[in-house]
Scaffold this active site. Structure first.
Site, PDB file in Angstrom:
ATOM      1  N   SER A 258       0.858  -1.179   0.000  1.00 54.35           N
ATOM      2  CA  SER A 258       0.000   0.000   0.000  1.00 54.35           C
ATOM      3  C   SER A 258       0.895   1.229   0.000  1.00 54.35           C
ATOM      4  CB  SER A 258      -0.894   0.021   1.247  1.00 54.35           C
ATOM      5  OG  SER A 258      -1.605   1.243   1.349  1.00 54.35           O
TER       6      SER A 258
ATOM      7  N   LYS B 149       2.405  -2.780   5.888  1.00 55.79           N
ATOM      8  CA  LYS B 149       2.610  -2.605   4.455  1.00 55.79           C
ATOM      9  C   LYS B 149       4.039  -2.172   4.147  1.00 55.79           C
ATOM     10  CE  LYS B 149      -1.382  -3.968   3.067  1.00 55.79           C
ATOM     11  NZ  LYS B 149      -1.499  -5.216   2.282  1.00 55.79           N
TER      12      LYS B 149
ATOM     13  N   TYR C  13      -1.327  -0.804  10.367  1.00 60.57           N
ATOM     14  CA  TYR C  13      -1.491  -1.034   8.932  1.00 60.57           C
ATOM     15  C   TYR C  13      -0.285  -0.505   8.169  1.00 60.57           C
ATOM     16  CZ  TYR C  13      -3.559  -1.153   4.280  1.00 60.57           C
ATOM     17  OH  TYR C  13      -3.799  -1.410   2.952  1.00 60.57           O
TER      18      TYR C  13
END
Length: 289
Positions: free
Chosen positions: A145, A163, A159
């Site tokens: 991401s 990533k 998160y």
């Protein structure tokens, strides 16, 4: 026969969102599709949809957080098809990170890393040895991401960190494969260029009891509609990228042999440039959103 005609493509997180769109796109390119997902009913529906469209598709229920499950899926795929040419380590989740990093429940970290990081590691460990052994050209595509892989959104620490790890794992895999002169190539997929309208905003539907949150949520879960309203309150237009657009970017990038599958807007490039120039100038990090 297309470039991917007759090839076997395995896609984790394949029952919905980007994974399902990847299955549809590479089926149209002539690949045989095997979707892996932990959500059995959604997996059944996704496979049925692909078959109705004329695809050679099947599914395997698989929990990427558990190596034994991924290993069993690999054995089942090989039993059915003999080999794998395309491996999409795509399964991903995001916890609703509603408190500062020092207050974030540990199970939020554990769940996000179990899927986003260990899922990729398990996919590589289970499938890549066989992909190397059969000697034919192939591709390993890991979904990262822009948030964490390239820049940092400070409100999503687990998160972003997961990533960032995916990006580094993939780059290492790319370099090691190149040093071995393997016919297998790694790619990192950055979905975009805008927020993707996928099911990750409802990832909690598949959150297992072992990773249950230890503390109640103090803020409502973020939704696409909330993001649209926030953008409007700031006087900005809200744009989203569809999973189908991500799948098309992936198809084109892999066909070209790109390592970085990175659709980008001028604004996004400016943010990246500012971050990288800040690193070279030894400046303190500043928010980019």
């Amino acid at each position: 026969m297309t470039q991917f005609g007759g090839q076997i493509a395995v896609i984790t997180g394949g029952a919905s969102g980007i994974g399902r769109a990847l299955g549809a796109r590479f089926a149209r390119a002539g690949a045989t599709i095997v979707l892996l997902d932990v959500e059995a009913k959604a997996l059944e529906a996704a496979v049925a949809g692909l078959r109705a469209a004329g695809a050679n598709a099947s599914g395997v229920v698989c929990d990427v957080t558990k190596f034994e499950s991924v290993q069993a899926a690999e054995r089942e795929v090989i039993a059915r098809h003999g080999k794998v040419h395309l491996l999409f380590n795509n399964a991903g989740v995001g916890a609703h990170e509603d408190v500062p990093i020092w207050e974030l429940p540990l199970n939020d970290w554990r769940w996000v890393f179990a899927v986003n990081v260990w899922g990729v590691v398990h996919g590589i460990k289970a499938f890549v040895p066989g992909m190397l052994a059969h000697g034919e050209a192939g591709h390993v595509i890991n979904t990262s991401s822009g948030n964490g892989g390239l820049i940092v959104v400070p409100s999503t620490p687990s998160y972003s960190a997961s990533k960032a790890a995916v990006s580094m794992i993939t780059e290492t895999l790319h370099l090691q494969l190149a040093l071995q002169q393997a016919r297998l190539k790694a790619h990192v997929l950055y979905p975009g260029p805008h927020i993707v309208s996928s099911g990750i905003f409802d990832a909690k539907r598949n959150r297992p009891a072992e990773f249950a949150r230890e503390a109640p949520q103090v803020a409502p879960a973020v939704t696409l509609e909330m993001l649209k309203q926030f953008a409007a309150s700031q006087g900005r237009a809200f744009e989203a990228t569809t999973p189908e657009e991500v799948a098309e970017h992936a198809h084109q990038g892999i066909a070209r042999g790109d390592y970085f599958i990175l659709p980008m807007t001028a604004e996004g490039e400016a943010r990246m440039r500012a971050r990288f120039e800040g690193v070279l100038a030894r400046k303190d990090p500043t928010p980019v959103f």
